[in-house]
Design a protein around this motif. Sequence first.
Motif, PDB file in Angstrom:
ATOM      1  N   GLY A 118      -2.557  30.026  17.981  1.00 12.36           N
ATOM      2  CA  GLY A 118      -1.055  30.078  18.050  1.00 12.36           C
ATOM      3  C   GLY A 118      -0.792  31.535  17.942  1.00 12.36           C
ATOM      4  N   SER A 119       0.675  31.607  18.409  1.00 15.16           N
ATOM      5  CA  SER A 119       0.959  33.061  18.387  1.00 15.16           C
ATOM      6  C   SER A 119       1.427  33.523  17.025  1.00 15.16           C
ATOM      7  CB  SER A 119       2.434  33.194  19.087  1.00 15.16           C
ATOM      8  OG  SER A 119       3.238  32.457  18.849  1.00 15.16           O
TER       9      SER A 119
ATOM     10  N   GLY B 282       3.066  26.618  23.648  1.00 13.09           N
ATOM     11  CA  GLY B 282       3.522  25.719  24.780  1.00 13.09           C
ATOM     12  C   GLY B 282       4.184  24.451  24.183  1.00 13.09           C
ATOM     13  N   ARG B 283       4.635  24.444  22.865  1.00 20.93           N
ATOM     14  CA  ARG B 283       5.287  23.135  22.714  1.00 20.93           C
ATOM     15  C   ARG B 283       6.812  22.888  22.967  1.00 20.93           C
ATOM     16  NH1 ARG B 283       8.505  23.384  17.985  1.00 20.93           N
ATOM     17  NH2 ARG B 283       7.355  25.492  17.752  1.00 20.93           N
ATOM     18  N   LYS B 284       7.289  24.146  22.922  1.00 23.22           N
ATOM     19  CA  LYS B 284       8.756  24.126  23.139  1.00 23.22           C
ATOM     20  C   LYS B 284       8.987  23.984  24.420  1.00 23.22           C
ATOM     21  CE  LYS B 284      10.425  27.277  19.273  1.00 23.22           C
ATOM     22  NZ  LYS B 284      10.914  28.840  19.290  1.00 23.22           N
ATOM     23  N   ARG B 285       8.004  24.537  25.384  1.00 26.30           N
ATOM     24  CA  ARG B 285       8.329  24.429  26.747  1.00 26.30           C
ATOM     25  C   ARG B 285       8.222  23.047  27.341  1.00 26.30           C
ATOM     26  NH1 ARG B 285       3.956  23.884  29.991  1.00 26.30           N
ATOM     27  NH2 ARG B 285       2.723  25.267  28.145  1.00 26.30           N
ATOM     28  N   ILE B 286       7.191  22.244  26.635  1.00 29.25           N
ATOM     29  CA  ILE B 286       6.976  20.776  26.916  1.00 29.25           C
ATOM     30  C   ILE B 286       8.134  19.907  26.433  1.00 29.25           C
ATOM     31  CG2 ILE B 286       5.431  18.772  26.706  1.00 29.25           C
ATOM     32  CD1 ILE B 286       3.081  20.660  26.723  1.00 29.25           C
ATOM     33  N   ALA B 287       8.601  20.283  25.104  1.00 30.94           N
ATOM     34  CA  ALA B 287       9.666  19.427  24.396  1.00 30.94           C
ATOM     35  C   ALA B 287      10.776  19.489  25.146  1.00 30.94           C
ATOM     36  CB  ALA B 287       9.728  20.035  23.079  1.00 30.94           C
TER      37      ALA B 287
ATOM     38  N   SER C  20      -1.912  23.895  25.892  1.00 35.82           N
ATOM     39  CA  SER C  20      -2.043  22.903  24.704  1.00 35.82           C
ATOM     40  C   SER C  20      -1.341  21.390  25.622  1.00 35.82           C
ATOM     41  CB  SER C  20      -1.076  23.266  23.685  1.00 35.82           C
ATOM     42  OG  SER C  20       0.305  23.659  24.251  1.00 35.82           O
ATOM     43  N   THR C  21      -2.032  20.198  25.104  1.00 35.42           N
ATOM     44  CA  THR C  21      -1.601  19.149  25.503  1.00 35.42           C
ATOM     45  C   THR C  21      -0.691  18.373  24.337  1.00 35.42           C
ATOM     46  OG1 THR C  21      -3.468  18.049  25.056  1.00 35.42           O
ATOM     47  CG2 THR C  21      -3.043  18.875  27.278  1.00 35.42           C
ATOM     48  N   TRP C  22       0.424  17.732  24.758  1.00 34.21           N
ATOM     49  CA  TRP C  22       1.154  16.981  23.793  1.00 34.21           C
ATOM     50  C   TRP C  22       1.532  15.512  24.307  1.00 34.21           C
ATOM     51  CZ3 TRP C  22       2.305  19.872  19.332  1.00 34.21           C
ATOM     52  CH2 TRP C  22       2.058  21.238  19.386  1.00 34.21           C
TER      53      TRP C  22
END
Length: 508
Positions: A204-205, A213-218, A299-301
């Motif tokens: 993680g950053s 990558g969480r925000k982009r996918i969300a 990352s995959t969610w």
Amino acid sequence: MDALFVPLASAVGASVDQIKLISCLLIAYPLGSLFIRIPSSQPNLKHCFNLLVSVFFFIPVLNLSWGFVQLLGSVLGTYFIAANVKSPNMPWIVFTFVMGHLTINHIIRAFFNLSYETVEVTGPQMVLAMKLTTFAWNVYDGRVAPEDLDKWQLQKRITKYPTLLEFLGYSFYFPGILVGPYLDYASYMSLIDESLFKSAEGKGSKGRAIPDGRKRIAYRKMLNGLVFLGIFVVLGPSFYYGIAVTPWFVTKGFLYRMAYFQLCGFIERSKYYAVWTLTEGASILTGLGFTGFGPSGESTWEGAANVKFLEIEVPSNFKVLLDSWNINTNIWLRECIYKRVTPKGKKPGFRSSMLTFGTSALWHGIAMGYYMTFLFGGFITTAGRLCRANLRPFVLPPPGAPMTMTKRIYDWTGTILSIAILNYVAAPFMLLSFTDSVEAWRRLHWYGFWMVGSSLAFFWLGGSKFLKALQKKEGKIAEKVVTPESHVMPPPLDDVADELKELQKRMK
């Protein structure tokens, strides 16, 4: 707070309750970003955050103060029963308590004839019923010997009973409290202590354990949800299942009616795609749904998904379609009903399937349309599995060989038939009443019954035996045949172990 929503509802032509619900789902996005910033060293703060946001949704926004009190009553009752009843029947006591309460509210909703546009307690209560009954079984599994449990039960079992605050935080996890996704207690706690991100440590950053990558996918999910919502708002007034019982519908030819009805099905489903995709994105922002890393290191969610759009609208077969719709409810039915009503040491059969489908219908409500859909759905699934077992081996290319045109035609045919039968069987689910459902089917010339009934008659009256002999003669690899005696109404999801065993046989 109605003054904030009434002008917006008037402007877009939607009900105030609908605007409130969508607003809560969108508000959950920035709140999700706040939630994940609470350090794992402050778990109680995270639990309180969930509880306070849920209170905000229910009381000042949705005006469901009494509804929230009822949900709280179910939560506290389950917490007390699971803690103090040591009998093996404890999960069934919780089930009776929770589902009984839900059924009473379903009856009240039906008595007052409340429409889908009215947001009341039964929607959130359906989600909560899955969480509470799953929790009871997880507690029960924590009290029995590990060797008596399967893989899912071992992973989800609860050996340390939660504090009341932990349980309240779990029960009122805010992104999913209104429409889902449902989650089990072990998954919730792995989100709270961030053990969910153990495989992402150092990736993680800014030194955080939470992967990038969480925000982009969300927010991509949010955009997709809003697109589906726009489709429903614009086209919903013209394309809906209820149009089948209007005088206009019978003025059209049969092929036109059938084609129009298929489009109605997609538009009707778009509202579910909208709310489930919106809540999935908000859940991802809190950190829920992390499933590892893809082949390129991204990352995959996917763990918070409740629907797979393409697998429903363009399915390879009816089983794939079912497995891709309301995914978390299917998991609940499989793990907490289908497996649990099967006597130890025996394989699930007709009784287990009947109880599972009956529970699913009761969970949805008391309208006759639900029972018509689920009853007929069981026979559809049986027909699909018989087709795969008896017909598919003839079109499968040899191992390592390229795809043949025969196999492509088989797949295309399966897709077209699956879509057509989905929209036929789903009509009562939306029309609700027995009279309207039968009238809609009559105006479609009962095509779904002809499709399913003729295939079942063929297989049950000698077709399966003939094709099995032909497979043996030609050296084809026969798939598992499901007999009508044992699986008249198959489970919502196939047992994973059975699928693995079948794959091993085919590989040999």
